[in-house]
Design an enzyme around this catalytic site. Structure first.
Site, PDB file in Angstrom:
ATOM      1  CG  HIS A  36     -72.389 -71.254  -6.275  1.00 44.40           C
ATOM      2  ND1 HIS A  36     -72.086 -71.386  -7.610  1.00 44.40           N
ATOM      3  CD2 HIS A  36     -73.418 -72.113  -6.036  1.00 44.40           C
ATOM      4  CE1 HIS A  36     -72.874 -72.312  -8.146  1.00 44.40           C
ATOM      5  NE2 HIS A  36     -73.696 -72.757  -7.219  1.00 44.40           N
ATOM      6  CE  LYS A 101     -64.979 -82.520 -11.602  1.00 44.61           C
ATOM      7  NZ  LYS A 101     -63.862 -82.855 -10.720  1.00 44.61           N
TER       8      LYS A 101
END
Lengths: 198, 294
Positions: A36, A101
Site C-alpha cells: 500500500h 477485517k
C-alpha cells in the site's frame, strides 16, 4: 448467497447490500502495509488491479519440492492500517473489492461510493478455513523486496466466504456498531450503582 | 536438531500455534448459544470453531499471524539459560521451516525479513527462578492486530472520565474494549495490570493472558471486577469481529502491583480469540517432557 466472480464489475459490486453474505470466486491479490505504501508513493503495480480484488493478508506459505507454493494459513490482517492509502489506490487503480477485517474509515467508505468498490470482511483468525478456499497460487511479486508475508500473491480462490461490511452506497456496518456501542458505553458509565470498592 | 530441549520446544511451538487451548474452545462453544440463531455473530463463532478444529487436525497455524513469540521460564535456582535460549532459537527456525510459524520478524527500520524468525531480541525470553525440581516454560504467541489494541491509562483521566478508584479502573477497561471494536479480533481477552510502572505494567498485563479463562483473581474485590467487566463489556454489543453481537469478550484477568504515589497506571493487554498459550514442564538437563500444561 451471492457469488462475486472475477473480473468484478461495477454492476456486481453496486448490487451488494450492506450486511449480506457473499462468496468470492476468481483472482484475488494480497497486499498489505508494504504494498500500500509503495503504490501510494507512485510505485507501478506488477498486476492489473482494475476490476480486481485486494486482500489484506500476509499468508503462511511453504515452498513445495516441485517449485509450487503451499498456502497453509491465509486469514485477513487489520485493514485500518491501510486507511491513509486505500482511497487513493481505489481511485487510481480501479480496485473493485477490498477484503480484510476490522473495517476502514470514512475516506475509504467515500471512495467505495464514488468509484464503485466494496469492502468485504472475512473472519479474522480463520486462517486454515480461508486457506482451504485458495485453489492455486498463480504467481508472487515482490518476494525478495517485501518478504513472503508482505509480498503480492496472486491467488485463485473459490467460494471465499465474506460479509459486505462497507457497501458501494456510503454505508458501513462498523460505523453503526461503533455508534451503538458508544451509546451503551455511556449508559454503563453513567450507572448510579457503578461504584464498587476495593 | 537432536538436542532434547530443541525437540521439546519445537513441539511446544506446534501445539501453541496449531491447537487452541481447551478452555478457550469451551468458552467459544458456550458463547454460540448466547448469540441469536442465524445471526452474523453466531456464524462468525461457528467459523472460528471450525477453523480451530481444522488447524488442530492438520497441524496448521490457526491464525496466519503467528505472533511475537514470548517464552516465560520458571527455572530451578542456578539453572543456566544460554543453552535454553539457543534451543529455543533452533526450535523457532525449524518451526518456521515447517510452516507452523510465519516469517514474521522484521528489521524495524528497513522492514527486511529475518526469515528464520530468529534475531537479537527475537524470540523474547523472561526468566524467573524458584525452588522447583523441573523447568516449566510457557509460550505466548500474540498477533499484531491485538497487540496494536493494547493500551495504558494514567489516572486520573478526564477524557473517559476515570478517577483513581474502583469505578475509574472499571471505566478504563470498558473504554479499552470499546476503542478496540473488532480491530483486535473480538471476542478478546483482557490481561490487566493495576499499578506498577509503565514497563512492568505491560509485562504483568501480558502475563495474565497465561491464566485459564476458568480461574479468577485471588482477591475477592479484584475477582468481582473481572466478572463485572466481562459481563458489561458483553453488553456493549460490539460482537465477534466487530459486526455486532452479544460476545465481545471471553475473559478478563487482572493483577495488582504496587505503584508510586504519583503514578496510577491501568495497563491492558488485549488478546484476540486465537489465544495461543501453552506450557510444558520438563527436566532441566535435557528437556524431557514431564507434563504438557495449558
Amino acid at each position: 448467497m451471492k457469488t462475486l466472480t472475477y473480473p468484478y464489475t461495477e454492476a456486481q459490486v453496486r448490487a451488494l447490500v450492506l450486511g449480506e453474505p457473499v462468496a468470492v470466486s476468481g483472482l484475488v491479490f494480497t497486499g498489505r502495509d508494504r504494498l500500500h505504501k509503495f503504490l501510494h508513493e507512485g510505485g507501478a503495480s506488477p498486476v492489473e488491479l482494475r476490476d480486481g480484488a485486494l486482500y489484506h493478508c500476509g499468508p503462511v506459505v511453504v515452498p513445495a519440492a516441485d517449485g509450487t507454493w503451499r498456502v497453509v494459513a491465509a486469514g485477513p490482517t487489520t485493514s485500518v492500517r491501510e486507511e491513509p492509502y486505500q482511497a487513493g489506490i481505489i481511485a487510481r487503480h480501479g480496485v473493485r473489492v477490498v477484503i480484510g477485517k476490522g473495517g476502514m474509515g470514512a475516506a475509504t467508505r467515500e471512495a467505495c461510493q464514488r468509484h464503485g468498490c466494496v469492502y468485504l470482511q472475512v473472519v479474522g483468525g480463520a486462517a486454515v478455513s480461508l486457506a482451504d478456499r485458495i485453489r492455486r497460487v498463480r504467481q508472487v511479486h515482490f518476494l525478495e523486496t517485501f518478504g513472503a508475508t508482505e509480498a503480492l500473491w496472486e491467488f485463485e480462490v473459490s467460494g471465499l466466504p465474506a460479509v459486505v461490511a462497507m457497501d458501494a452506497h456510503g454505508h458501513s456496518l462498523y460505523e453503526e456498531v461503533t455508534a451503538a456501542s458508544r451509546r451503551e458505553l455511556s449508559r454503563l458509565l453513567a450507572r448510579q450503582e457503578a461504584g464498587g470498592r476495593w | 536438531m537432536t538436542d532434547g530441549w530443541s525437540q521439546t520446544l519445537l513441539e511446544l511451538i506446534r501445539r501453541t500455534s496449531c491447537d487452541l487451548p481447551q478452555d478457550v474452545t469451551t468458552t467459544l462453544q458456550a458463547r454460540l448459544a448466547a448469540e441469536a440463531p442465524g445471526s452474523r455473530a453466531q456464524a462468525t463463532l461457528q467459523t472460528v470453531l471450525e477453523n480451530a478444529a481444522l488447524a488442530r487436525q492438520r497441524h496448521a497455524p490457526l491464525c496466519q499471524d503467528t505472533g511475537a513469540l514470548t517464552f516465560f521460564w520458571h527455572l530451578p535456582y542456578g539453572t543456566r539459560t544460554d543453552h535454553l535460549e539457543h534451543a529455543a532459537s533452533q526450535a523457532v527456525a525449524e518451526a518456521t521451516r515447517c510452516g507452523w510459524l510465519r516469517r514474521n520478524t522484521l528489521e524495524a527500520r528497513t522492514g527486511q525479513s529475518f526469515d528464520t524468525n530468529v534475531a537479537v531480541g527475537a524470540p523474547v525470553h523472561h526468566f524467573e527462578q524458584a525452588d522447583c525440581p523441573d523447568v516449566t516454560v510457557w509460550l505466548l504467541q500474540k498477533g499484531g492486530g491485538c497487540e496494536n489494541m493494547s493500551t495504558q491509562f494514567s489516572l486520573p483521566d478526564e477524557t473517559i472520565p476515570a478517577g483513581r478508584d474502583w469505578p475509574g479502573v472499571r471505566a478504563c477497561l470498558l473504554q479499552a474494549v470499546w476503542q478496540s471494536q473488532g480491530y483486535g479480533c473480538a471476542p478478546g481477552i483482557l490481561g490487566v495490570c493495576i499499578g506498577a510502572d509503565r514497563a512492568e505494567g505491560y509485562l504483568v498485563a501480558k502475563q495474565q493472558l497465561l491464566r485459564p479463562l476458568t480461574d479468577q483473581a485471588p482477591e475477592p474485590e479484584v475477582a468481582a471486577l473481572e466478572a463485572r467487566v466481562l459481563r458489561e463489556a458483553n453488553e456493549l454489543g460490539i460482537g465477534p469481529m466487530g459486526l455486532a453481537g452479544a460476545t465481545t469478550l471471553l475473559g478478563v484477568k487482572i493483577a495488582v502491583r504496587p505503584r508510586v504515589p504519583a503514578s496510577f497506571f491501568v495497563t491492558v493487554a488485549y488478546m484476540c480469540w486465537a489465544c495461543r498459550r501453552r506450557g510444558v514442564r520438563a527436566g532441566a538437563a535435557d528437556g524431557t517432557v514431564c507434563e504438557w500444561v495449558g
